[in-house]
Write a protein that holds these residues in place. Sequence first.
Motif, PDB file in Angstrom:
ATOM      1  N   ALA A 115      74.116  11.967 -36.661  1.00 39.81           N
ATOM      2  CA  ALA A 115      74.275  13.073 -37.604  1.00 39.81           C
ATOM      3  C   ALA A 115      74.340  14.420 -36.894  1.00 39.81           C
ATOM      4  CB  ALA A 115      73.144  13.059 -38.619  1.00 39.81           C
ATOM      5  N   ASP A 116      73.602  14.580 -35.817  1.00 38.61           N
ATOM      6  CA  ASP A 116      73.573  15.852 -35.109  1.00 38.61           C
ATOM      7  C   ASP A 116      74.427  15.837 -33.835  1.00 38.61           C
ATOM      8  OD1 ASP A 116      71.951  14.033 -33.826  1.00 38.61           O
ATOM      9  OD2 ASP A 116      70.382  15.478 -33.334  1.00 38.61           O
ATOM     10  N   GLN A 117      75.230  14.832 -33.689  1.00 34.86           N
ATOM     11  CA  GLN A 117      76.040  14.656 -32.487  1.00 34.86           C
ATOM     12  C   GLN A 117      77.383  15.358 -32.649  1.00 34.86           C
ATOM     13  OE1 GLN A 117      76.910  10.507 -31.663  1.00 34.86           O
ATOM     14  NE2 GLN A 117      76.577  10.819 -29.491  1.00 34.86           N
ATOM     15  N   THR A 118      77.805  16.102 -31.635  1.00 39.89           N
ATOM     16  CA  THR A 118      79.118  16.747 -31.684  1.00 39.89           C
ATOM     17  C   THR A 118      80.205  15.711 -31.378  1.00 39.89           C
ATOM     18  OG1 THR A 118      79.174  17.319 -29.335  1.00 39.89           O
ATOM     19  CG2 THR A 118      78.125  18.920 -30.838  1.00 39.89           C
ATOM     20  N   ASP A 119      81.443  16.079 -31.669  1.00 43.44           N
ATOM     21  CA  ASP A 119      82.558  15.181 -31.358  1.00 43.44           C
ATOM     22  C   ASP A 119      82.628  14.923 -29.849  1.00 43.44           C
ATOM     23  OD1 ASP A 119      83.253  14.984 -34.024  1.00 43.44           O
ATOM     24  OD2 ASP A 119      84.883  16.451 -33.899  1.00 43.44           O
ATOM     25  N   ALA A 120      82.385  15.963 -29.058  1.00 45.88           N
ATOM     26  CA  ALA A 120      82.438  15.810 -27.599  1.00 45.88           C
ATOM     27  C   ALA A 120      81.339  14.864 -27.102  1.00 45.88           C
ATOM     28  CB  ALA A 120      82.309  17.171 -26.924  1.00 45.88           C
ATOM     29  N   GLN A 121      80.147  14.983 -27.664  1.00 44.80           N
ATOM     30  CA  GLN A 121      79.056  14.090 -27.274  1.00 44.80           C
ATOM     31  C   GLN A 121      79.362  12.655 -27.674  1.00 44.80           C
ATOM     32  OE1 GLN A 121      76.015  16.172 -29.444  1.00 44.80           O
ATOM     33  NE2 GLN A 121      75.156  17.116 -27.601  1.00 44.80           N
ATOM     34  N   PHE A 122      79.928  12.482 -28.855  1.00 46.95           N
ATOM     35  CA  PHE A 122      80.290  11.148 -29.330  1.00 46.95           C
ATOM     36  C   PHE A 122      81.349  10.529 -28.425  1.00 46.95           C
ATOM     37  CE2 PHE A 122      82.525   8.465 -32.663  1.00 46.95           C
ATOM     38  CZ  PHE A 122      81.580   7.462 -32.661  1.00 46.95           C
TER      39      PHE A 122
ATOM     40  N   THR B  39      80.114   8.075 -42.708  1.00 46.81           N
ATOM     41  CA  THR B  39      79.604   7.556 -41.443  1.00 46.81           C
ATOM     42  C   THR B  39      80.789   7.300 -40.524  1.00 46.81           C
ATOM     43  OG1 THR B  39      77.759   6.504 -42.566  1.00 46.81           O
ATOM     44  CG2 THR B  39      78.283   5.705 -40.368  1.00 46.81           C
ATOM     45  N   VAL B  40      80.758   7.908 -39.361  1.00 46.41           N
ATOM     46  CA  VAL B  40      81.819   7.721 -38.378  1.00 46.41           C
ATOM     47  C   VAL B  40      81.368   6.632 -37.417  1.00 46.41           C
ATOM     48  CG1 VAL B  40      83.156   8.799 -36.529  1.00 46.41           C
ATOM     49  CG2 VAL B  40      82.573  10.115 -38.576  1.00 46.41           C
TER      50      VAL B  40
END
Length: 119
Positions: free
Chosen positions: A87-94, A18-19
Motif C-alpha cells: 500500500a505504501d510502496q512506490t511504483d519504482a520500489q515495486f 490490489t496490484v
Amino acid sequence: MAKTEHQKELLSAWRERTVVGGVCAIRCTANNRVLLSAVADPAGLRNRFQFSAATGSCTFLPLAADWNKYGAGSFTFTVLEELKKGADQTDAQFKADLEALAALWRERLAAEGAEFYTK
C-alpha cells in the motif's frame, strides 16, 4: 469538464485496487531457452502471448527467430511467482522488488540448465 459521481467512484476503485505483479517465463520447449520478464501486469503479458500464439505472429522480438523456426506450439507461458504491491510502496520500489525476484528466478532456472533470451 466536471466528473460525474460514477466517474469519481470508478477512479477511486481503480486507485484502491490490489496490484499484483509477477515474474513470467516464456519457454521454448524445443531448445529450453527462456524469456524471463518481471512485469506489473502478468495477465496482460499472458494475453499478449496468447494473441501471438493464436495469430502465429511473434510479438516478442527476442523470440522471433526460434518462433519462426519451431512454431508457436513450441512455446509455453508460465507465471513463476506473483508479488503484491504494498500500500505504501512506490511504483519504482515495486519494480525494483520485481526485478530482484526475477534475478532469483534467473539463478534458479540457470541452475536447472536453462538458457536465456536477451531483451
